[in-house]
Design a protein around this motif. Structure first.
Motif, short mmCIF file in Angstrom:
data_model
loop_
_atom_site.label_atom_id
_atom_site.label_comp_id
_atom_site.label_asym_id
_atom_site.label_seq_id
_atom_site.Cartn_x
_atom_site.Cartn_y
_atom_site.Cartn_z
N MET A 1 0.82 -1.21 0.00
CA MET A 1 0.00 0.00 0.00
C MET A 1 0.85 1.26 0.00
SD MET A 1 -3.03 -1.13 2.66
CE MET A 1 -3.71 0.53 2.71
N SER A 2 2.10 1.15 0.39
CA SER A 2 2.98 2.32 0.45
C SER A 2 3.59 2.67 -0.91
CB SER A 2 4.10 2.09 1.46
OG SER A 2 4.97 1.06 1.02
N LEU A 3 3.43 1.79 -1.90
CA LEU A 3 4.02 2.03 -3.21
C LEU A 3 3.18 3.02 -4.00
CD1 LEU A 3 5.02 -1.62 -4.24
CD2 LEU A 3 6.51 0.17 -3.35
N GLN A 4 3.78 4.14 -4.38
CA GLN A 4 3.12 5.14 -5.20
C GLN A 4 4.04 5.55 -6.34
OE1 GLN A 4 1.73 8.46 -2.89
NE2 GLN A 4 -0.05 7.35 -2.14
N ILE B 1 -0.67 8.56 -7.54
CA ILE B 1 -1.33 7.34 -8.01
C ILE B 1 -0.69 6.12 -7.35
CG2 ILE B 1 -1.79 5.90 -10.03
CD1 ILE B 1 -1.79 8.41 -11.71
N PRO B 2 -1.49 5.30 -6.64
CA PRO B 2 -0.93 4.09 -6.01
C PRO B 2 -0.58 3.04 -7.06
CG PRO B 2 -3.30 4.16 -5.69
CD PRO B 2 -2.93 5.46 -6.34
N ALA B 3 0.49 2.34 -6.84
CA ALA B 3 0.89 1.27 -7.76
C ALA B 3 0.11 -0.01 -7.51
CB ALA B 3 2.39 1.00 -7.63
N ASP C 1 -0.30 1.08 -13.61
CA ASP C 1 0.82 1.83 -14.15
C ASP C 1 0.72 3.30 -13.74
OD1 ASP C 1 -1.10 3.00 -15.78
OD2 ASP C 1 -0.54 1.87 -17.56
N TRP C 2 1.64 4.11 -14.22
CA TRP C 2 1.72 5.51 -13.80
C TRP C 2 0.54 6.33 -14.31
CZ3 TRP C 2 2.21 9.43 -17.45
CH2 TRP C 2 2.50 9.01 -18.76
N LYS C 3 -0.21 5.78 -15.31
CA LYS C 3 -1.40 6.47 -15.80
C LYS C 3 -2.65 6.11 -15.01
CE LYS C 3 0.32 6.53 -20.58
NZ LYS C 3 0.05 6.08 -21.97
N GLY C 4 -2.51 5.16 -14.08
CA GLY C 4 -3.66 4.71 -13.31
C GLY C 4 -4.42 3.59 -13.97
N GLU C 5 -3.87 3.00 -15.03
CA GLU C 5 -4.53 1.90 -15.73
C GLU C 5 -4.03 0.56 -15.18
OE1 GLU C 5 -3.82 2.36 -19.86
OE2 GLU C 5 -4.89 4.28 -20.02
N ARG C 6 -4.99 -0.36 -15.03
CA ARG C 6 -4.64 -1.66 -14.46
C ARG C 6 -3.80 -2.49 -15.43
NH1 ARG C 6 -8.86 -6.53 -13.56
NH2 ARG C 6 -8.60 -6.48 -15.83
N ILE C 7 -2.77 -3.13 -14.90
CA ILE C 7 -1.94 -4.05 -15.67
C ILE C 7 -2.59 -5.43 -15.61
CG2 ILE C 7 0.34 -5.08 -15.89
CD1 ILE C 7 1.47 -2.57 -14.55
N ASP C 8 -2.67 -6.08 -16.74
CA ASP C 8 -3.33 -7.37 -16.82
C ASP C 8 -2.76 -8.34 -15.78
OD1 ASP C 8 -4.64 -9.65 -17.54
OD2 ASP C 8 -3.73 -9.86 -19.51
N PRO C 9 -3.62 -8.91 -14.91
CA PRO C 9 -3.13 -9.85 -13.89
C PRO C 9 -2.36 -11.03 -14.46
CG PRO C 9 -5.38 -9.18 -13.40
CD PRO C 9 -5.06 -8.63 -14.74
N PHE D 1 7.44 -2.18 -10.92
CA PHE D 1 6.43 -1.57 -11.77
C PHE D 1 6.38 -0.05 -11.59
CE2 PHE D 1 5.09 -5.95 -11.68
CZ PHE D 1 4.64 -6.19 -12.98
N LEU D 2 7.08 0.48 -10.60
CA LEU D 2 7.17 1.94 -10.45
C LEU D 2 7.99 2.55 -11.59
CD1 LEU D 2 7.79 2.25 -6.59
CD2 LEU D 2 5.65 2.55 -7.84
N ASP D 3 8.82 1.75 -12.22
CA ASP D 3 9.56 2.19 -13.39
C ASP D 3 8.61 2.19 -14.58
OD1 ASP D 3 11.24 2.69 -15.50
OD2 ASP D 3 12.55 0.97 -15.15
N ALA D 4 8.36 3.36 -15.18
CA ALA D 4 7.40 3.47 -16.28
C ALA D 4 7.80 2.63 -17.48
CB ALA D 4 7.25 4.94 -16.68
N ASP D 5 9.08 2.32 -17.62
CA ASP D 5 9.56 1.55 -18.77
C ASP D 5 9.78 0.08 -18.45
OD1 ASP D 5 9.66 3.91 -20.31
OD2 ASP D 5 11.66 4.38 -19.54
N PHE D 6 9.35 -0.37 -17.27
CA PHE D 6 9.63 -1.74 -16.85
C PHE D 6 9.03 -2.76 -17.81
CE2 PHE D 6 8.04 -5.43 -14.32
CZ PHE D 6 9.26 -6.07 -14.18
#
Length: 329
Positions: free
Chosen positions: A196-199, A207-209, A231-239, A306-311
């Motif tokens: 929960m601390s990851l932003q 935006i929380p990660a 991601d950094w845009k607030g869009e969910r990454i496919d589980p 995943f905090l890295d936008a290019d990961f």
């Protein structure tokens, strides 16, 4: 179980869960129990979110003429000693030995039936009943009477693995339920708090990660966790993508689906999405009595990447360079 019951013409109902804490809507469930009769299936805790459910639902169902099936598959090996079966006396009990006896067989489970109703339930049943022995495979004989070296090594490894598993169970038994429960509770709560601390950095709204579904940091919660990565845009990454990347980092995650969710007026957007795509796919993580802090820390380090936008792009090109199958992102 639900699908087979529907094929036989049964009317299956489920409890509803409030969004986003996923707590049972008690009034709706109470009305269903009072008005209907049948088989009431209750898990002691969710294998997806870690939510725990009260024994009082069993008592209410029994008072209103229901047969009760207690689902204890989410419990650990040592927790089975505290079910309190003599107090609530369910008609059926399901338990699982998954992740207790190792990978073979990984889906070993049991259905216990109370003697007083066993004859009526099993009448006309074609199910075979027998005794199963769990033994490691032995391949000592070769065509010329001698076993190849690689088979002998496999046999030794198999016996060693089983010996280690049983010693681990003995160690867990010697520690006791209180110490094991305290340890797993501390680990899962640390993981919840850390995720929960990851932003995402440099975001105006912070935006929380990670978004966690179900109970957060609690004293009384199970050792399971449901979450999604954004991601950094607030869009969910496919589980499914998160699971594949975790698997390539030797981290075991699963995928679950949250269903029968009730969205209030504050969550109109989620309500509209649920109309077209029922259920919410989530990433799940489970902690066992052999899990240590290093395991959950490695999971946190993986999610923090995943905090890295290019990961994701980096992973895609890395596996493409290795001539491995690429994943569409």
């Amino acid at each position: 179980m639900i699908e087979k019951a529907k094929k036989r013409g049964a009317n299956c109902m489920s409890a509803c869960f409030s969004w986003p804490n996923l707590q049972i809507q008690t009034e709706k469930l109470r009305k269903k129990i009072i008005k209907k009769r049948g088989l009431f299936v209750i898990p002691l805790q969710s294998k997806v979110t870690g939510s725990r459910y009260s024994y009082t639902w069993m008592s209410l169902a029994q008072e209103n003429g229901w047969h009760v099936l207690l689902d204890a598959t989410a419990l650990g090996a040592k927790e089975m000693e505290t079910l309190g079966l003599s107090l609530f006396d369910p008609d059926f009990l399901i338990c699982s030995f998954f992740k207790v006896f190792g990978e073979n067989p990984s889906g070993f489970c049991c259905l216990f039936i109370k003697k007083s109703i066993g004859s009526s339930v099993l009448k006309g049943s074609t199910t075979n009943v027998g005794i199963v022995s769990l033994v490691p495979p032995l391949k000592l004989e070769a065509p010329k009477g001698k076993a190849p070296l690689h088979e002998i090594e496999e046999i030794i490894d198999s016996r060693t693995s089983n010996t280690l598993q049983y010693k681990a169970l003995d160690h867990a038994d010697s520690l006791g339920l209180v110490l094991i429960s305290s340890r797993t509770r501390s680990l899962i709560n640390w993981l919840v708090n850390a995720l929960m601390s990851l932003q995402h950095p440099h975001s105006e709204t912070g935006i929380p990660a990670v978004k966690i579904y179900g109970p957060k940091v609690m004293f009384d919660r199970g050792p399971a966790l449901a979450f999604n990565v954004f991601d950094w845009k607030g869009e969910r990454i496919d589980p499914a993508l998160v699971q594949k990347l975790a698997d390539r980092n030797n981290i075991s995650l699963s995928i679950g689906c949250l269903q029968h969710i009730w969205f209030g007026d504050k969550h109109e957007e989620m309500k509209e999405k649920d109309k077209f795509h029922p259920g919410i796919d989530v990433v799940t993580a489970a902690i066992g009595f052999l899990t240590n802090f290093e395991d959950i820390y490695r999971l946190w380090v993986f999610v923090s990447r995943f905090l890295d936008a290019d990961f994701l792009d980096k992973e895609k090109w890395r596996y493409k360079a290795l001539n491995q199958k690429t994943i569409e992102i």
